[in-house]
Scaffold this motif. Structure first.
Motif, PDB file in Angstrom:
ATOM      1  N   ALA B 143       4.349  -0.108 -12.601  1.00 28.68           N
ATOM      2  CA  ALA B 143       3.405   1.021 -12.563  1.00 28.68           C
ATOM      3  C   ALA B 143       4.062   2.184 -11.824  1.00 28.68           C
ATOM      4  O   ALA B 143       5.275   2.165 -11.560  1.00 28.68           O
ATOM      5  CB  ALA B 143       2.109   0.603 -11.872  1.00 28.68           C
ATOM      6  N   ASN B 144       3.248   3.167 -11.495  1.00 30.65           N
ATOM      7  CA  ASN B 144       3.773   4.384 -10.883  1.00 30.65           C
ATOM      8  C   ASN B 144       2.767   4.885  -9.847  1.00 30.65           C
ATOM      9  O   ASN B 144       1.587   5.003 -10.146  1.00 30.65           O
ATOM     10  CB  ASN B 144       3.968   5.413 -12.013  1.00 30.65           C
ATOM     11  N   VAL B 145       3.227   5.160  -8.629  1.00 33.17           N
ATOM     12  CA  VAL B 145       2.356   5.740  -7.604  1.00 33.17           C
ATOM     13  C   VAL B 145       3.001   7.017  -7.099  1.00 33.17           C
ATOM     14  O   VAL B 145       4.055   6.961  -6.464  1.00 33.17           O
ATOM     15  CB  VAL B 145       2.127   4.754  -6.436  1.00 33.17           C
ATOM     16  N   ARG B 146       2.413   8.144  -7.380  1.00 33.07           N
ATOM     17  CA  ARG B 146       2.936   9.442  -6.965  1.00 33.07           C
ATOM     18  C   ARG B 146       4.418   9.587  -7.289  1.00 33.07           C
ATOM     19  O   ARG B 146       5.224  10.003  -6.470  1.00 33.07           O
ATOM     20  CB  ARG B 146       2.701   9.652  -5.467  1.00 33.07           C
ATOM     21  N   GLY B 147       4.766   9.184  -8.511  1.00 29.68           N
ATOM     22  CA  GLY B 147       6.139   9.340  -8.977  1.00 29.68           C
ATOM     23  C   GLY B 147       7.082   8.256  -8.488  1.00 29.68           C
ATOM     24  O   GLY B 147       8.268   8.253  -8.848  1.00 29.68           O
ATOM     25  N   LEU B 148       6.575   7.331  -7.678  1.00 31.35           N
ATOM     26  CA  LEU B 148       7.425   6.242  -7.182  1.00 31.35           C
ATOM     27  C   LEU B 148       7.159   4.978  -7.987  1.00 31.35           C
ATOM     28  O   LEU B 148       6.040   4.728  -8.429  1.00 31.35           O
ATOM     29  CB  LEU B 148       7.126   5.979  -5.702  1.00 31.35           C
ATOM     30  N   GLU B 149       8.202   4.190  -8.155  1.00 35.48           N
ATOM     31  CA  GLU B 149       8.053   2.945  -8.892  1.00 35.48           C
ATOM     32  C   GLU B 149       7.116   2.008  -8.108  1.00 35.48           C
ATOM     33  O   GLU B 149       7.243   1.870  -6.886  1.00 35.48           O
ATOM     34  CB  GLU B 149       9.421   2.282  -9.076  1.00 35.48           C
TER      35      GLU B 149
END
Lengths: 175, 303
Positions: B143-149
């Protein structure tokens, strides 16, 4: 007044997990053991909740569950695996020179036969007397002394203190 | 006690520091209890259905047989260690009505939210932890959280999101049908916040309380584990079923109940309990140092 099962769990789950972790040397197994025990305790809570010391009763259930669990899984060694420990709960930084000796001792404790390990935990972690350990393990006091004596002989035999900073690396030589 | 025995004690104490957080155990216990209740219900329902079927099959009703109503049968089966701990991160979105109920600092800095008045970790609940390292995410969904993996794991009505910001952070939402979406939304809202600190309400021999839980700023319970002894400070009197034995502790009249010693001091109950009685319990209660003006304002607060 009998405490409710939920109140009991809220107050005792952390001490039980702590005891199970020390007993099993495996946080994952500790979680499984405590879950199983609490599930059974809940089914019999009317009776367990009314005994004088429900937490002592449940702790004994944890001990028995661990011993029988080990028997059920006899084909597979579940002794301490430091990588497992580190993945669940990373160790707190410790800069004392005893660190490596303690880690090496932990590895040796984890390899003790199950009843010897339980006796060692009850003696040196729980500070139980021989009679209390005998009651907990369901054996004679002489047997307790024999377990502890043999365990100490094993642990002492392997105990060769190393100079600071030259201890085993975490995870080396472990199953 | 010789060197080997001392080393054994220290090694076991060290192992105890790695006790896993109770959250997963409590959640698993809750799930199993629920499943068990459902099974009992299903067995009872199936039993009822069988009896009803037998009745209508003619064992009892024999010549007065009338076919069962299919809809009725279906309906019956379908029911269902520091003084000031910096948390460093804070969520800026929470599910509606969620308030904070627990802070723990023993292993990973942990904060728990849930509906007002609910026991910490009871469903539904939201847990945010700062981990010491990346857990094994093998088999987790990417997934993705604020552009982070990031990685997501869904187990029934619970979902966990893990990602690496400056530290490895973990958000777990339990007891919600849309747990995955909620966990990801909370994760997206998490920001670094140096002001989020926690001051434990008491200390003992240089160590601070490792867990505080409660339902309001004036109703809380804190604890610290010391080997097999649990030392607690709380606003409410601990469970001490009679008979109690009077004793003096902290210069006041306290009580001993089995392997527990407790005393009320300054409006708070201070107690120590263990699996076996020893005078050390009294010594430990004597040594407890209460923080002036405990930091409990966060209990029962939302955003």
């Amino acid at each position: 007044m009998t405490p409710s099962f939920d109140d009991f769990v809220a107050a005792q789950v952390t001490p039980l997990l702590r005891y199970a972790t020390v007993l099993t040397c495996d946080p994952h197994l500790a979680q499984d053991v405590v879950q199983e025990v609490l599930l059974r305790a809940q089914q019999k809570w009317d009776r367990i909740g009314s005994v004088d010391l429900p937490n002592a009763y449940v702790k004994r259930m944890v001990t028995n569950e661990y011993l029988s669990w080990r028997r059920r899984r006899a084909a597979k060694d579940v002794a301490l695996c430091m990588t497992t420990l580190e993945s669940v709960t990373p160790p707190v930084g410790d800069k004392t020179h005893h660190y490596d000796e303690r880690e090496a001792m932990l590895q040796r404790i984890a390899k003790l036969p199950r009843k010897q390990r339980a006796a060692v935990v009850l003696r040196y972690y729980e500070n139980y007397e021989d009679s209390e350990i005998a009651q907990m393990l369901g054996c004679a006091e002489g047997t307790v002394r024999s377990h502890i004596s043999r365990a100490l002989a094993t642990l002492r035999l392997d105990h060769t203190p190393e100079p600071a900073g030259v201890g085993l690396r975490i995870g080396e030589g472990l199953s | 006690m010789n060197d080997t025995e001392q080393l054994i004690k220290e090694a076991l104490g060290r192992l105890a520091e790695r006790t896993p957080h109770p959250g997963p155990t409590l959640n698993a216990l809750r799930r199993k209890r629920k499943r068990q209740r459902n099974n009992i219900f299903l067995i009872a329902t199936a039993g009822m259905a069988a009896v009803v079927t037998l009745i209508f099959a003619g064992v009892i009703a024999s010549d007065r047989y009338t076919p069962p109503n299919a809809n009725d049968a279906a309906a019956a089966l379908v029911q269902d260690n520091g003084k000031s701990v910096a948390f460093k991160y804070a969520p800026h979105w929470l599910p509606s009505g969620f308030v904070e109920s627990l802070r723990a600092t023993n292993v990973s800095p942990t904060r728990v939210w849930g509906p007002a008045g609910a026991t910490p970790y009871s469903n539904p609940s939201l847990v945010i932890r700062a981990l010491g390292g990346m857990p094994d995410t093998h088999g987790w969904e990417s997934a993705n959280v604020r552009g982070l993996e990031a990685w997501v794991q869904v187990r029934g009505d619970a979902a966990t999101v893990v990602w690496k910001a400056q530290d490895v952070l973990e958000v777990t939402m339990s007891g919600a049908s849309d747990a995955r979406e909620v966990a990801l939304r909370v994760a997206e809202s998490v920001r670094a916040d140096a002001k989020i600190t926690h001051e434990p309400p008491f200390k003992l021999e240089g160590r601070y309380a490792e867990l505080v839980r409660g339902t309001a700023p004036d109703r809380w319970h804190s604890s610290l584990g010391r080997n097999s002894i649990s030392v607690q400070v709380a606003t409410d009197r601990p469970e001490l079923p009679a008979p109690n034995e009077a004793l003096t502790v902290r210069g006041k009249q306290g009580v001993r109940n089995g392997n527990t010693v407790a005393v009320q001091d300054g409006g708070l109950w201070i107690s120590a309990t263990s699996s076996a009685w020893s005078d050390e319990l009294i010594e430990l209660v004597n040594k407890v140092e209460i923080a002036g003006g405990p930091d409990t304002g966060w209990i029962g607060k939302g955003l």
